[in-house]
Design an enzyme around this catalytic site. Sequence first.
Site, PDB file in Angstrom:
ATOM      1  N   GLU A 135       0.848  -1.193   0.000  1.00  0.00           N
ATOM      2  CA  GLU A 135       0.000   0.000   0.000  1.00  0.00           C
ATOM      3  C   GLU A 135       0.881   1.238   0.000  1.00  0.00           C
ATOM      4  O   GLU A 135       2.106   1.144   0.180  1.00  0.00           O
ATOM      5  CB  GLU A 135      -0.946  -0.015   1.218  1.00  0.00           C
ATOM      6  CG  GLU A 135      -2.017  -1.102   1.104  1.00  0.00           C
ATOM      7  CD  GLU A 135      -2.946  -1.199   2.289  1.00  0.00           C
ATOM      8  OE1 GLU A 135      -2.738  -0.493   3.295  1.00  0.00           O
ATOM      9  OE2 GLU A 135      -3.885  -1.999   2.226  1.00  0.00           O
ATOM     10  N   ARG A 161      -1.227   8.931   8.950  1.00  0.00           N
ATOM     11  CA  ARG A 161      -1.064   7.503   9.234  1.00  0.00           C
ATOM     12  C   ARG A 161      -0.587   6.733   7.996  1.00  0.00           C
ATOM     13  O   ARG A 161      -1.121   6.911   6.888  1.00  0.00           O
ATOM     14  CB  ARG A 161      -2.407   6.930   9.684  1.00  0.00           C
ATOM     15  CG  ARG A 161      -2.394   5.448   9.955  1.00  0.00           C
ATOM     16  CD  ARG A 161      -3.782   5.008  10.352  1.00  0.00           C
ATOM     17  NE  ARG A 161      -4.696   5.174   9.246  1.00  0.00           N
ATOM     18  CZ  ARG A 161      -5.133   4.187   8.480  1.00  0.00           C
ATOM     19  NH1 ARG A 161      -4.743   2.941   8.705  1.00  0.00           N
ATOM     20  NH2 ARG A 161      -5.979   4.409   7.508  1.00  0.00           N
ATOM     21  N   HIS A 204      -9.107   9.293   2.582  1.00  0.00           N
ATOM     22  CA  HIS A 204      -8.679   8.179   1.737  1.00  0.00           C
ATOM     23  C   HIS A 204      -8.853   8.608   0.291  1.00  0.00           C
ATOM     24  O   HIS A 204      -9.891   9.157  -0.080  1.00  0.00           O
ATOM     25  CB  HIS A 204      -9.520   6.935   2.033  1.00  0.00           C
ATOM     26  CG  HIS A 204      -8.913   5.677   1.483  1.00  0.00           C
ATOM     27  ND1 HIS A 204      -8.860   5.426   0.133  1.00  0.00           N
ATOM     28  CD2 HIS A 204      -8.328   4.637   2.097  1.00  0.00           C
ATOM     29  CE1 HIS A 204      -8.253   4.263  -0.058  1.00  0.00           C
ATOM     30  NE2 HIS A 204      -7.917   3.766   1.123  1.00  0.00           N
ATOM     31  N   ARG A 252      -0.847   8.754   1.613  1.00  0.00           N
ATOM     32  CA  ARG A 252      -2.224   9.154   1.302  1.00  0.00           C
ATOM     33  C   ARG A 252      -2.468  10.648   1.258  1.00  0.00           C
ATOM     34  O   ARG A 252      -3.306  11.111   0.491  1.00  0.00           O
ATOM     35  CB  ARG A 252      -3.149   8.580   2.380  1.00  0.00           C
ATOM     36  CG  ARG A 252      -3.487   7.191   2.082  1.00  0.00           C
ATOM     37  CD  ARG A 252      -4.528   6.684   3.008  1.00  0.00           C
ATOM     38  NE  ARG A 252      -4.503   5.248   2.823  1.00  0.00           N
ATOM     39  CZ  ARG A 252      -5.019   4.386   3.630  1.00  0.00           C
ATOM     40  NH1 ARG A 252      -5.631   4.799   4.715  1.00  0.00           N
ATOM     41  NH2 ARG A 252      -4.946   3.111   3.370  1.00  0.00           N
TER      42      ARG A 252
HETATM   43  C1  SIN Z   1      -7.548   0.420   2.531  1.00  0.00           C
HETATM   44  O1  SIN Z   1      -7.825  -0.756   2.338  1.00  0.00           O
HETATM   45  O2  SIN Z   1      -7.189   1.176   1.647  1.00  0.00           O
HETATM   46  C2  SIN Z   1      -7.675   0.953   3.919  1.00  0.00           C
HETATM   47  C3  SIN Z   1      -6.564   0.475   4.733  1.00  0.00           C
HETATM   48  C4  SIN Z   1      -6.243   1.483   5.782  1.00  0.00           C
HETATM   49  O3  SIN Z   1      -6.893   2.514   5.860  1.00  0.00           O
HETATM   50  O4  SIN Z   1      -5.274   1.266   6.511  1.00  0.00           O
END
Ligand code: SIN
Length: 531
Positions: free
Chosen positions: A115, A380, A238, A284
Amino acid sequence: MASFDFLVLGSGIAGLSFALKVAPHGRVAIITKKRSADSNTNWAQGGIAAVTSKEDSFEAHVQDTLIAGAGLCREAVVRTIIEEGPERIHELIALGMKFSEREVNGTRELDLGKEGGHSKRRILHAKDMTGREIEAALLQAVASQPNIVMLENHFAIDLVTTRKLGRAGDDRCVGVYVLDAKTGEVEAYSAPSVVLATGGCGKVYLYTTNPDIATGDGVAMAYRAGAAIANMEFIQFHPTCLFDRRAKSFLISEAVRGEGARLLGPNKGPFMDRYDPRLELAPRDVVARAIDSEMKRTGADHVWLDITHKPARFIIDRFPMIYETCLRYGYDMTKDPIPVVPAAHYQCGGVQTSVDGETNLPGLYAIGEVSCTGLHGANRLASNSLLEGLVCAHRAAEKILGSPGSKELPAIPAWQSGKASDADEMVVVSHNWEEIRRLMWDYVGIVRTNKRLQRAATRIANLQEEIQEYYWDFKVTTDLLELRNIATAAELIVTCALQRPESRGLHCNLDWPDADAAWSQRDSLVRRGLA
Ligand code: SIN
């Protein structure tokens, strides 16, 4: 008055893990405002970040977290949580949690996802339903514990402290007033240790990836009780929530970008290269601001997320829930890009705590999203939150069990409803609710200015006066209590944002566009009664 050894407010990963750890040592009540599985945890798609592979290291995970946190993380806390992660994950697996695996040279190993902001593949996941699987495993374990009572549809109204009871000496949390949403009765619960595990406040914003329960109840209650609240200006948006009016709050996991999905502008061309060399996998805050800027620049109401270059079989197998949900709304992600927008997702600040969950109010602990331990700093790192919930639940349990024996608890008087009569003006509640969420979105969103923040502060103060009047005049209902809490959470976000004369991580203020070194490692702080 009902007495327990431990009161846990909230039934996500932090609350349930804590309850399981302390259950062998005393009676536990888990107070949860809807059904036990209604939690932010249940909605988590991505997974848990933890160092489990030979190609990874604690140091790499620490550095990724510090970089994302933009100079505001507490490094010692980051190291503790990351280094204790793998042991807690093994406990979760021992409870029955099944993470996705893959076959490598004839042996099964954990299938690790990637991620934004992570330099390695380290996200343990259960396809795209990680939270749901974790919640199910924990709830099953809780159900077999005779010492745990699960009180569903019970809404915690306010914490009870010795100061509120008129006792002399140091203040201490001794219990909580709770509304039984089924009967409408309010009952007092007492315990020497009260643990907030109530999650965050995404519903403060008009658009959010969070479930309806995320109304900032814990942070608002803690603030009213005199606990210190820190860094609430750092609300994580997000980057990719499905843009479709029929789909309320549906998240498209960052793991989709982790598997190679590209962000495309309205003309279906890529744009992240104009914002950050890490492209779609930048942290993010960077990606959400880039999307916001593209939408403002082009006047578009969304951008696109495209993973169509991957084989359909892979997409359907790795993201079955996202695939099915998108298909229900008419988007086949194996064939076409999906329309997405940023939405409020995670509260990085909260009740200020040690890494063991201790607040400044003895007897009161906070763990998980409601807390501000210093792990997340100003932004975060994806999938660090389930990890924090798990590790800090364990540490809080150890701390409480290792502390000297419980103090004698005072009796808590019955709830006074004053001149309450049945609420007959529900339109006021729904109007104020909409107004707060819209003004937070418009004035306190991804990009802020001093003027907008001040405007928001004035509006929120007016609304709070009205809500307070309503609160005293009418019988409490869950809608009214949630409205009061989102108004307080909004106040805390704006107050913290106005304290910080800089832009850092998730807090972007056009009047203070740069980070100020003097504010690195400096928390914004709000405490009732303190200026
Ligand atoms: C996501 O699956 O993008 C959310 C995971 C997160 O917010 O840590």
